[in-house]
Design a protein around this motif. Structure first.
Motif, PDB file in Angstrom:
ATOM      1  N   GLY A  19       0.816  -1.202   0.000  1.00  0.00           N
ATOM      2  CA  GLY A  19       0.000   0.000   0.000  1.00  0.00           C
ATOM      3  C   GLY A  19       0.854   1.257   0.000  1.00  0.00           C
ATOM      4  N   LYS A  20       0.325   2.331  -0.592  1.00  0.00           N
ATOM      5  CA  LYS A  20       1.055   3.595  -0.712  1.00  0.00           C
ATOM      6  C   LYS A  20       0.369   4.673   0.123  1.00  0.00           C
ATOM      7  CE  LYS A  20       0.539   3.159  -5.173  1.00  0.00           C
ATOM      8  NZ  LYS A  20       0.239   1.708  -5.245  1.00  0.00           N
ATOM      9  N   PHE A  21       1.176   5.609   0.636  1.00  0.00           N
ATOM     10  CA  PHE A  21       0.658   6.726   1.416  1.00  0.00           C
ATOM     11  C   PHE A  21       1.197   8.030   0.856  1.00  0.00           C
ATOM     12  CE2 PHE A  21       1.238   9.857   4.833  1.00  0.00           C
ATOM     13  CZ  PHE A  21      -0.093  10.047   5.189  1.00  0.00           C
ATOM     14  N   GLU A  22       0.317   9.033   0.751  1.00  0.00           N
ATOM     15  CA  GLU A  22       0.720  10.371   0.340  1.00  0.00           C
ATOM     16  C   GLU A  22       0.173  11.391   1.326  1.00  0.00           C
ATOM     17  OE1 GLU A  22       0.355  11.576  -3.685  1.00  0.00           O
ATOM     18  OE2 GLU A  22       0.476   9.531  -4.489  1.00  0.00           O
ATOM     19  N   THR A  23       0.991  12.389   1.637  1.00  0.00           N
ATOM     20  CA  THR A  23       0.538  13.484   2.496  1.00  0.00           C
ATOM     21  C   THR A  23      -0.003  14.603   1.623  1.00  0.00           C
ATOM     22  OG1 THR A  23       2.225  12.958   4.146  1.00  0.00           O
ATOM     23  CG2 THR A  23       1.219  15.137   4.263  1.00  0.00           C
ATOM     24  N   GLY A  24      -1.222  15.005   1.900  1.00  0.00           N
ATOM     25  CA  GLY A  24      -1.838  16.090   1.134  1.00  0.00           C
ATOM     26  C   GLY A  24      -3.287  16.278   1.554  1.00  0.00           C
ATOM     27  N   GLU A  25      -3.747  17.504   1.515  1.00  0.00           N
ATOM     28  CA  GLU A  25      -5.139  17.794   1.848  1.00  0.00           C
ATOM     29  C   GLU A  25      -5.951  17.858   0.560  1.00  0.00           C
ATOM     30  OE1 GLU A  25      -7.937  21.020   4.237  1.00  0.00           O
ATOM     31  OE2 GLU A  25      -5.756  21.311   4.133  1.00  0.00           O
ATOM     32  N   VAL A  26      -6.895  16.948   0.405  1.00  0.00           N
ATOM     33  CA  VAL A  26      -7.738  16.913  -0.789  1.00  0.00           C
ATOM     34  C   VAL A  26      -8.780  18.018  -0.695  1.00  0.00           C
ATOM     35  CG1 VAL A  26      -9.371  15.541  -2.127  1.00  0.00           C
ATOM     36  CG2 VAL A  26      -7.358  14.454  -1.112  1.00  0.00           C
ATOM     37  N   THR A  27      -8.890  18.808  -1.762  1.00  0.00           N
ATOM     38  CA  THR A  27      -9.843  19.922  -1.778  1.00  0.00           C
ATOM     39  C   THR A  27     -10.914  19.777  -2.848  1.00  0.00           C
ATOM     40  OG1 THR A  27      -8.369  21.190  -3.235  1.00  0.00           O
ATOM     41  CG2 THR A  27      -8.150  21.546  -0.846  1.00  0.00           C
ATOM     42  N   ASP A  28     -10.646  19.007  -3.885  1.00  0.00           N
ATOM     43  CA  ASP A  28     -11.624  18.880  -4.972  1.00  0.00           C
ATOM     44  C   ASP A  28     -11.254  17.674  -5.825  1.00  0.00           C
ATOM     45  OD1 ASP A  28     -13.830  19.455  -6.556  1.00  0.00           O
ATOM     46  OD2 ASP A  28     -13.289  21.561  -6.822  1.00  0.00           O
ATOM     47  N   PHE A  29     -12.011  17.509  -6.914  1.00  0.00           N
ATOM     48  CA  PHE A  29     -11.844  16.329  -7.760  1.00  0.00           C
ATOM     49  C   PHE A  29     -11.843  16.725  -9.233  1.00  0.00           C
ATOM     50  CE2 PHE A  29     -13.711  15.044  -3.784  1.00  0.00           C
ATOM     51  CZ  PHE A  29     -12.958  13.938  -3.424  1.00  0.00           C
ATOM     52  N   VAL A  30     -11.108  15.943 -10.012  1.00  0.00           N
ATOM     53  CA  VAL A  30     -11.099  16.067 -11.465  1.00  0.00           C
ATOM     54  C   VAL A  30     -12.068  15.034 -12.031  1.00  0.00           C
ATOM     55  CG1 VAL A  30      -9.726  15.851 -13.568  1.00  0.00           C
ATOM     56  CG2 VAL A  30      -8.711  16.864 -11.507  1.00  0.00           C
ATOM     57  N   TYR A  31     -12.947  15.477 -12.933  1.00  0.00           N
ATOM     58  CA  TYR A  31     -13.950  14.584 -13.518  1.00  0.00           C
ATOM     59  C   TYR A  31     -13.576  14.230 -14.948  1.00  0.00           C
ATOM     60  CZ  TYR A  31     -17.046  15.477  -9.583  1.00  0.00           C
ATOM     61  OH  TYR A  31     -17.595  15.549  -8.327  1.00  0.00           O
ATOM     62  N   ARG A  32     -13.903  12.999 -15.319  1.00  0.00           N
ATOM     63  CA  ARG A  32     -13.733  12.545 -16.692  1.00  0.00           C
ATOM     64  C   ARG A  32     -14.925  11.656 -17.026  1.00  0.00           C
ATOM     65  NH1 ARG A  32      -9.195  10.318 -16.177  1.00  0.00           N
ATOM     66  NH2 ARG A  32      -9.758   8.097 -16.275  1.00  0.00           N
ATOM     67  N   ASP A  33     -15.594  11.945 -18.111  1.00  0.00           N
ATOM     68  CA  ASP A  33     -16.788  11.201 -18.513  1.00  0.00           C
ATOM     69  C   ASP A  33     -17.845  11.197 -17.407  1.00  0.00           C
ATOM     70  OD1 ASP A  33     -15.547  10.540 -20.943  1.00  0.00           O
ATOM     71  OD2 ASP A  33     -14.619   8.753 -20.060  1.00  0.00           O
ATOM     72  N   GLY A  34     -17.935  12.328 -16.716  1.00  0.00           N
ATOM     73  CA  GLY A  34     -18.963  12.482 -15.689  1.00  0.00           C
ATOM     74  C   GLY A  34     -18.641  11.851 -14.358  1.00  0.00           C
ATOM     75  N   LYS A  35     -17.458  11.240 -14.210  1.00  0.00           N
ATOM     76  CA  LYS A  35     -17.084  10.594 -12.957  1.00  0.00           C
ATOM     77  C   LYS A  35     -15.846  11.265 -12.379  1.00  0.00           C
ATOM     78  CE  LYS A  35     -18.548   5.907 -14.265  1.00  0.00           C
ATOM     79  NZ  LYS A  35     -18.066   4.507 -14.448  1.00  0.00           N
ATOM     80  N   PRO A  36     -15.762  11.349 -11.037  1.00  0.00           N
ATOM     81  CA  PRO A  36     -14.503  11.805 -10.442  1.00  0.00           C
ATOM     82  C   PRO A  36     -13.411  10.771 -10.695  1.00  0.00           C
ATOM     83  CG  PRO A  36     -16.032  11.068  -8.741  1.00  0.00           C
ATOM     84  CD  PRO A  36     -16.793  11.056 -10.024  1.00  0.00           C
ATOM     85  N   ARG A  37     -12.264  11.248 -11.166  1.00  0.00           N
ATOM     86  CA  ARG A  37     -11.184  10.336 -11.527  1.00  0.00           C
ATOM     87  C   ARG A  37      -9.846  10.700 -10.908  1.00  0.00           C
ATOM     88  NH1 ARG A  37     -12.964   5.439 -12.882  1.00  0.00           N
ATOM     89  NH2 ARG A  37     -14.363   5.437 -14.681  1.00  0.00           N
ATOM     90  N   ALA A  38      -9.771  11.847 -10.238  1.00  0.00           N
ATOM     91  CA  ALA A  38      -8.531  12.242  -9.563  1.00  0.00           C
ATOM     92  C   ALA A  38      -8.875  13.190  -8.425  1.00  0.00           C
ATOM     93  CB  ALA A  38      -7.553  12.905 -10.535  1.00  0.00           C
ATOM     94  N   ALA A  39      -8.077  13.128  -7.376  1.00  0.00           N
ATOM     95  CA  ALA A  39      -8.223  14.027  -6.236  1.00  0.00           C
ATOM     96  C   ALA A  39      -7.202  15.149  -6.357  1.00  0.00           C
ATOM     97  CB  ALA A  39      -8.020  13.271  -4.931  1.00  0.00           C
ATOM     98  N   ILE A  40      -7.653  16.381  -6.161  1.00  0.00           N
ATOM     99  CA  ILE A  40      -6.779  17.553  -6.223  1.00  0.00           C
ATOM    100  C   ILE A  40      -6.377  17.926  -4.802  1.00  0.00           C
ATOM    101  CG2 ILE A  40      -6.572  19.948  -6.958  1.00  0.00           C
ATOM    102  CD1 ILE A  40      -8.911  19.422  -8.883  1.00  0.00           C
ATOM    103  N   THR A  41      -5.085  18.075  -4.543  1.00  0.00           N
ATOM    104  CA  THR A  41      -4.602  18.450  -3.212  1.00  0.00           C
ATOM    105  C   THR A  41      -4.158  19.906  -3.196  1.00  0.00           C
ATOM    106  OG1 THR A  41      -2.284  17.842  -3.576  1.00  0.00           O
ATOM    107  CG2 THR A  41      -3.805  16.082  -2.918  1.00  0.00           C
ATOM    108  N   THR A  42      -3.964  20.438  -1.987  1.00  0.00           N
ATOM    109  CA  THR A  42      -3.558  21.832  -1.846  1.00  0.00           C
ATOM    110  C   THR A  42      -2.186  22.093  -2.457  1.00  0.00           C
ATOM    111  OG1 THR A  42      -2.785  21.251   0.379  1.00  0.00           O
ATOM    112  CG2 THR A  42      -4.934  22.307   0.211  1.00  0.00           C
ATOM    113  N   SER A  43      -1.383  21.058  -2.597  1.00  0.00           N
ATOM    114  CA  SER A  43      -0.064  21.233  -3.223  1.00  0.00           C
ATOM    115  C   SER A  43      -0.146  21.273  -4.737  1.00  0.00           C
ATOM    116  CB  SER A  43       0.866  20.103  -2.787  1.00  0.00           C
ATOM    117  OG  SER A  43       0.379  18.849  -3.250  1.00  0.00           O
ATOM    118  N   GLY A  44      -1.328  21.048  -5.288  1.00  0.00           N
ATOM    119  CA  GLY A  44      -1.500  21.065  -6.732  1.00  0.00           C
ATOM    120  C   GLY A  44      -1.365  19.707  -7.380  1.00  0.00           C
ATOM    121  N   ASP A  45      -1.092  18.676  -6.589  1.00  0.00           N
ATOM    122  CA  ASP A  45      -0.971  17.333  -7.140  1.00  0.00           C
ATOM    123  C   ASP A  45      -2.351  16.755  -7.437  1.00  0.00           C
ATOM    124  OD1 ASP A  45       1.780  17.410  -6.853  1.00  0.00           O
ATOM    125  OD2 ASP A  45       1.728  16.559  -4.835  1.00  0.00           O
TER     126      ASP A  45
END
Length: 427
Positions: free
Chosen positions: A229-255
């Motif tokens: 399992g992998k761990f990343e530090t970051g605060e999720v603020t929003d999501f990227v959608y593709r074809d009407g579904k969320p497909r990525a989490a946007i963090t405050t660092s811009g990742d």
């Protein structure tokens, strides 16, 4: 009734990327359960693993607590509680306008009809807690080191105060909870260091405790990473959608952290993200306080619940933890550690050998729903979104069961309980 998805909707987990937002006890258990189903799992958290409510909680595996917080008649007690700024319930008055919708739902949940239903629905989860935890803690090598199953002792100063709890105790017994009455002399035999001020009590037979909540989280987290399992530090603020579904989490660092499926399990911070995903929810926080002191000659053999004063004392690896009460004040206001001091002073009345020397004070956020039931749910809007939060006082207790149920929902497997009572859109 158990639920299942049709075979045509069952996903193939092999190679599927699952993102769990939240590295507390619930999030880590969800991640482990998804690994068991074959998902490639990443956990993301705004801080270090296990450093929220999972770090300093009271340590109870409270499998007997199917009675909701809002019980019949609670409204008559609220004014008296609120007049005492250090009592069992207090409100930060500047935060009160924001709390009013939550409080209205909380009071609505206290009707006897609702309470009877909620207790049955919570019991359905609680009866699974040990069965779901045991295999996971065994895999992590934690069972003998940090888990104890010797019951909890609730004590009352008078027979009259015990009788005030008749309904709640009967409610739990009717839902399959093992509770037996104990006498004054039995209390002395069970816990000789308690002050001789208690007339009676009850033993909650199936209750357990952990010797260090943080050690539990980190032991399970290590199992998660050892499995890849992998761990990343970051605060999720929003999501990227593709074809009407969320497909990525946007963090405050811009990742952007990509995923096939996502589980929101970040405790008190879940409200904002669930709304972003189209599911607003009446989640708020109960701020809890405690003080942990070295033993200094004081001794307890099990968790003690001081029913008259609404606090608990837990013997832990590092000492005795004294905590409880509820402060409604949101996530921003600074802690009021006078509440921890007031609880500790009550603890000294109950356990006279308690010594504050070397003690540490702590405050944490319990993510709470007004009906005391957690959200364990798939999204009504997106088939690749799931929610696991709002456990209130039962996060540690129900973490493994929540992981099991989320993994079943996500994989399309049959769930062992009816999931309708815990859906995110029940309000």
């Amino acid at each position: 009734m158990p639920q299942s998805s049709t075979a045509s909707k069952k996903p193939n987990a092999a190679g599927q990327k699952a993102l769990v937002i939240g590295a507390g006890i619930v999030g880590v258990n969800v991640a482990l359960a998804l690994q068991d189903k074959g998902y490639d799992v990443t956990i993301v958290d705004r801080g270090e693993p296990g450093m929220g409510a999972s770090f300093g909680n009271a340590g109870g595996i409270a499998v007997t607590e199917c009675a909701p917080i809002a019980m019949p008649g609670i409204l008559s007690n609220v004014p008296g509680w609120l007049m005492d700024p250090l009592g069992p319930l207090s409100v930060r008055w500047r935060y009160l306008p924001k709390m009013l919708p939550w409080l209205a739902r909380f009071l609505a949940a206290s009707s006897k009809t609702r309470v009877e239903q909620i207790a049955t629905e919570l019991a359905a989860l609680l009866h699974r807690a040990w069965d779901d935890y045991d295999p996971m803690i065994a895999k992590a090598g934690l069972a003998d080191a940090v888990f104890k199953k010797e019951g909890a002792l609730a004590v009352y100063r008078t027979d009259a105060s015990r009788r005030k709890d008749d309904y709640g105790i009967d409610l739990r017994r009717r839902n399959g909870i093992n509770i037996r009455d104990v006498s004054r002399s039995e209390i002395r035999d069970l816990e000789p260091d308690l002050a001789p001020i208690f007339a009676c009590g009850v033993m909650e037979e199936d209750w357990g405790r952990v010797l260090d909540p943080y050690k539990i989280v980190m032991g399970l987290f290590k199992l998660f990473t050892d499995r890849g399992g992998k761990f990343e530090t970051g605060e999720v603020t929003d999501f990227v959608y593709r074809d009407g579904k969320p497909r990525a989490a946007i963090t405050t660092s811009g990742d952007n952290i990509t995923f096939d499926t996502v589980v929101v399990a970040c405790g008190a911070w879940s409200k904002t993200l669930s709304k972003r995903l189209g599911s607003p929810v009446p989640l708020d926080t109960e701020r809890g306080y405690n003080t942990t002191v070295p033993y200094h000659g004081a001794s307890l053999s099990r968790m003690v619940i001081c029913a008259d004063d609404s606090f608990v004392m837990t013997p832990m690896e590092m000492g005795i933890r004294v905590g409880g009460a509820v402060e409604l004040g949101g996530l921003v206001a600074s802690p009021n550690y006078d509440r921890a001091k007031a609880l500790f002073a009550k603890g000294q009345q109950v356990l006279p050998k308690l010594n504050p020397e070397g003690g540490t004070e702590w405050m944490g956020f319990r993510p709470s729903m007004p009906d005391s039931k957690p959200v364990i749910s798939k999204s009504p809007n997106h088939q690749n979104v799931f929610f696991a939060f709002g456990h209130g006082h039962l996060g540690l207790t129900l973490a493994a069961t929540t992981g099991r149920l989320i993994s079943d929902l996500m994989s399309g497997a049959e769930t062992p309980v009816n999931m309708t009572p815990y859906r995110i859109n029940r309000f």
